[in-house]
Design an enzyme around this catalytic site. Structure first.
Site, PDB file in Angstrom:
ATOM      1  N   SER A   1       0.891  -1.176   0.000  1.00 48.46           N
ATOM      2  CA  SER A   1       0.000   0.000   0.000  1.00 48.46           C
ATOM      3  C   SER A   1       0.924   1.220   0.000  1.00 48.46           C
ATOM      4  CB  SER A   1      -0.892   0.026   1.245  1.00 48.46           C
ATOM      5  OG  SER A   1      -1.699  -1.116   1.281  1.00 48.46           O
TER       6      SER A   1
ATOM      7  N   LYS B   1      -6.402   2.727  -2.946  1.00 48.03           N
ATOM      8  CA  LYS B   1      -6.168   1.990  -1.693  1.00 48.03           C
ATOM      9  C   LYS B   1      -6.100   2.950  -0.491  1.00 48.03           C
ATOM     10  CE  LYS B   1      -4.925  -1.141   1.248  1.00 48.03           C
ATOM     11  NZ  LYS B   1      -5.828  -2.181   1.748  1.00 48.03           N
TER      12      LYS B   1
ATOM     13  N   LYS C   1       0.057   5.014   8.257  1.00 48.57           N
ATOM     14  CA  LYS C   1       0.745   5.347   7.001  1.00 48.57           C
ATOM     15  C   LYS C   1      -0.268   5.601   5.889  1.00 48.57           C
ATOM     16  CE  LYS C   1       1.339   1.857   4.765  1.00 48.57           C
ATOM     17  NZ  LYS C   1       1.272   0.736   3.862  1.00 48.57           N
TER      18      LYS C   1
HETATM   19  P1  NDP Z   1       4.255  -7.218   7.597  1.00 49.46           P
HETATM   20  O1  NDP Z   1       4.909  -6.258   8.511  1.00 49.46           O
HETATM   21  O2  NDP Z   1       3.563  -8.411   8.146  1.00 49.46           O
HETATM   22  O3  NDP Z   1       5.340  -7.751   6.543  1.00 49.46           O
HETATM   23  C1  NDP Z   1       6.261  -6.896   5.953  1.00 49.46           C
HETATM   24  C2  NDP Z   1       7.167  -7.681   5.022  1.00 49.46           C
HETATM   25  O4  NDP Z   1       8.074  -6.778   4.422  1.00 49.46           O
HETATM   26  C3  NDP Z   1       8.007  -8.741   5.738  1.00 49.46           C
HETATM   27  O5  NDP Z   1       8.215  -9.798   4.846  1.00 49.46           O
HETATM   28  C4  NDP Z   1       9.308  -7.989   6.008  1.00 49.46           C
HETATM   29  O6  NDP Z   1      10.441  -8.831   6.076  1.00 49.46           O
HETATM   30  C5  NDP Z   1       9.409  -7.166   4.744  1.00 49.46           C
HETATM   31  N1  NDP Z   1      10.212  -5.967   4.920  1.00 49.46           N
HETATM   32  C6  NDP Z   1      10.015  -4.969   5.824  1.00 49.46           C
HETATM   33  N2  NDP Z   1      10.915  -3.985   5.626  1.00 49.46           N
HETATM   34  C7  NDP Z   1      11.707  -4.395   4.609  1.00 49.46           C
HETATM   35  C8  NDP Z   1      12.821  -3.814   3.948  1.00 49.46           C
HETATM   36  N3  NDP Z   1      13.283  -2.607   4.293  1.00 49.46           N
HETATM   37  N4  NDP Z   1      13.408  -4.514   2.935  1.00 49.46           N
HETATM   38  C9  NDP Z   1      12.928  -5.728   2.569  1.00 49.46           C
HETATM   39  N5  NDP Z   1      11.881  -6.335   3.142  1.00 49.46           N
HETATM   40  C10 NDP Z   1      11.273  -5.652   4.157  1.00 49.46           C
HETATM   41  O7  NDP Z   1       3.259  -6.346   6.693  1.00 49.46           O
HETATM   42  P2  NDP Z   1       1.915  -6.784   5.962  1.00 49.46           P
HETATM   43  O8  NDP Z   1       2.122  -8.014   5.186  1.00 49.46           O
HETATM   44  O9  NDP Z   1       0.782  -6.669   6.927  1.00 49.46           O
HETATM   45  O10 NDP Z   1       1.737  -5.534   4.968  1.00 49.46           O
HETATM   46  C11 NDP Z   1       2.499  -5.402   3.788  1.00 49.46           C
HETATM   47  C12 NDP Z   1       1.834  -4.319   2.938  1.00 49.46           C
HETATM   48  O11 NDP Z   1       0.492  -4.707   2.626  1.00 49.46           O
HETATM   49  C13 NDP Z   1       1.745  -2.967   3.652  1.00 49.46           C
HETATM   50  O12 NDP Z   1       1.942  -1.931   2.736  1.00 49.46           O
HETATM   51  C14 NDP Z   1       0.302  -2.966   4.200  1.00 49.46           C
HETATM   52  O13 NDP Z   1      -0.161  -1.653   4.392  1.00 49.46           O
HETATM   53  C15 NDP Z   1      -0.418  -3.716   3.107  1.00 49.46           C
HETATM   54  N6  NDP Z   1      -1.657  -4.407   3.500  1.00 49.46           N
HETATM   55  C16 NDP Z   1      -1.750  -5.140   4.667  1.00 49.46           C
HETATM   56  C17 NDP Z   1      -2.919  -5.800   4.992  1.00 49.46           C
HETATM   57  C18 NDP Z   1      -3.061  -6.620   6.241  1.00 49.46           C
HETATM   58  O14 NDP Z   1      -4.203  -7.013   6.571  1.00 49.46           O
HETATM   59  N7  NDP Z   1      -1.999  -6.949   6.952  1.00 49.46           N
HETATM   60  C19 NDP Z   1      -4.098  -5.729   4.115  1.00 49.46           C
HETATM   61  C20 NDP Z   1      -3.868  -5.006   2.880  1.00 49.46           C
HETATM   62  C21 NDP Z   1      -2.706  -4.357   2.625  1.00 49.46           C
HETATM   63  P3  NDP Z   1      10.962  -9.481   7.472  1.00 49.46           P
HETATM   64  O15 NDP Z   1      10.172 -10.751   7.620  1.00 49.46           O
HETATM   65  O16 NDP Z   1      12.399  -9.697   7.234  1.00 49.46           O
HETATM   66  O17 NDP Z   1      10.646  -8.464   8.544  1.00 49.46           O
END
Ligand code: NDP
Length: 290
Positions: A91, A166, A235
């Site tokens: 997002s 979104k 955010k």
């Molecule tokens: P999470 O925090 O659960 O997962 C984040 C992922 O990104 C992890 O795999 C993490 O890796 C990785 N990551 C974080 N920072 C970095 C970086 N600097 N470089 C590389 N990898 C990185 O988030 P969500 O899955 O909940 O959300 C992801 C996106 O989807 C967001 O933008 C959110 O707003 C959106 N979203 C979320 C929903 C939800 O219900 N959760 C629904 C719809 C959209 P590591 O495992 O190493 O930390």
């Protein structure tokens, strides 16, 4: 014809979204910053946990990271294959989508902003809504890959349009969440049974996703399960407010909601679900919604 796909970012959403890809494609690469998660995914779903450099050799690359800045930093260091389509399910920020799309176009790579809605349960069931901005021909080519993770997949406009839709969606969620907290607190203060009130409202014009699922399944039962982190909602409301401000539009409700969600996020426990924003209001009203 898509031969190979990759998924980058196996978080709460990505881990589940990527699990569907092996049902549709022979070669599915996964990469995660904490690489143990990628290995676990490979064991669980038959994907291939590979180095980032190899993952980005796929025909279609999905990413789902917290912010646009995370995606920009990742892409900056990579050499991509001409003809690849990058489908960014983060997002993110519309301006970032436009910049990334321009930068990658110079390498003959298409970038689509393709954020998703439907929460972790939608990711698990491959029933997500995917709102896509970017080149229409790239959208058509990437469609079969997006179909593996989503139910409603819409091309909503040029680059950045998906992120904009979104952000507005999540702002509507936030406005509603806050209003529901105030409304139900008023009902409780007046001695009304909240469960009976909820049944009435869910059969009336004030119903919403918040009253139908968030309030009964997260707030009233005091479970606040962490599936979508509160800082991520903060955010998104920030991105939505930027959309109004950059168009010089008045934003009395959205501006206030952004401040409230931001403050709730800043004062909440580090690992809080978005629904825990209600607790911030409870700390003012001294009334608990249960
Ligand atoms: P999470 O925090 O659960 O997962 C984040 C992922 O990104 C992890 O795999 C993490 O890796 C990785 N990551 C974080 N920072 C970095 C970086 N600097 N470089 C590389 N990898 C990185 O988030 P969500 O899955 O909940 O959300 C992801 C996106 O989807 C967001 O933008 C959110 O707003 C959106 N979203 C979320 C929903 C939800 O219900 N959760 C629904 C719809 C959209 P590591 O495992 O190493 O930390």
């Amino acid at each position: 014809m898509i031969q190979s796909v990759a998924f980058i970012g196996l978080g709460a959403m990505g881990y589940r979204m990527a699990s569907h890809l092996p049902k549709h494609f022979d070669t599915v690469y996964v990469w995660n910053r904490n690489f143990e998660k990628a290995k676990q995914h490979a064991n669980e779903y038959g994907t291939q946990a590979v180095k980032l450099e190899q993952a980005v050799q796929a025909d279609v690359i999905f990413s789902c990271l917290p912010t646009s800045t995370d995606v920009e930093n990742l892409i900056e260091s990579l050499q991509l294959k001409p003809g690849t389509i990058w489908v960014d399910c983060t997002s993110g920020v519309p301006d970032s989508a436009r910049t990334l799309s321009e930068t990658l176009k110079a390498q003959n790579v298409d970038y689509l902003d393709a954020p998703v809605s439907g929460q972790t349960i939608g990711a698990e069931n491959a029933t997500l809504t995917v709102m896509v901005g970017g080149d229409a021909a790239a959208f058509e080519r990437a469609y079969p890959a997006m179909q593996a993770i989503g139910k409603l997949i819409k091309h909503v406009g040029t680059s950045g349009a998906g992120f904009a839709v979104k952000a507005v969606n999540n702002m509507l969620l936030a406005v509603n969440l806050w209003s529901v907290a105030e409304g139900f607190t008023a009902l409780k203060a007046h001695g009304v049974n909240l469960n009976e009130a909820l049944d009435c409202i869910n059969a009336s014009s004030g119903k919403s996703g918040v009253t139908e699922t968030v309030l009964p399944q997260r707030v009233l039962n005091r479970s606040f399960p962490v599936t979508f982190a509160l800082p991520l909602l903060a955010k998104d409301t920030g991105i939505a407010l930027d959309l109004l401000q950059s168009a010089k539009l008045p934003a009395p409700v959205i501006g206030l909601t952004q401040s409230l969600i931001q403050a709730a996020s800043a004062t909440a426990d580090e690992n809080s679900d978005f629904s825990a924003a209600v607790k911030f209001y409870e700390s003012w009203s001294k009334i608990t919604l249960e």
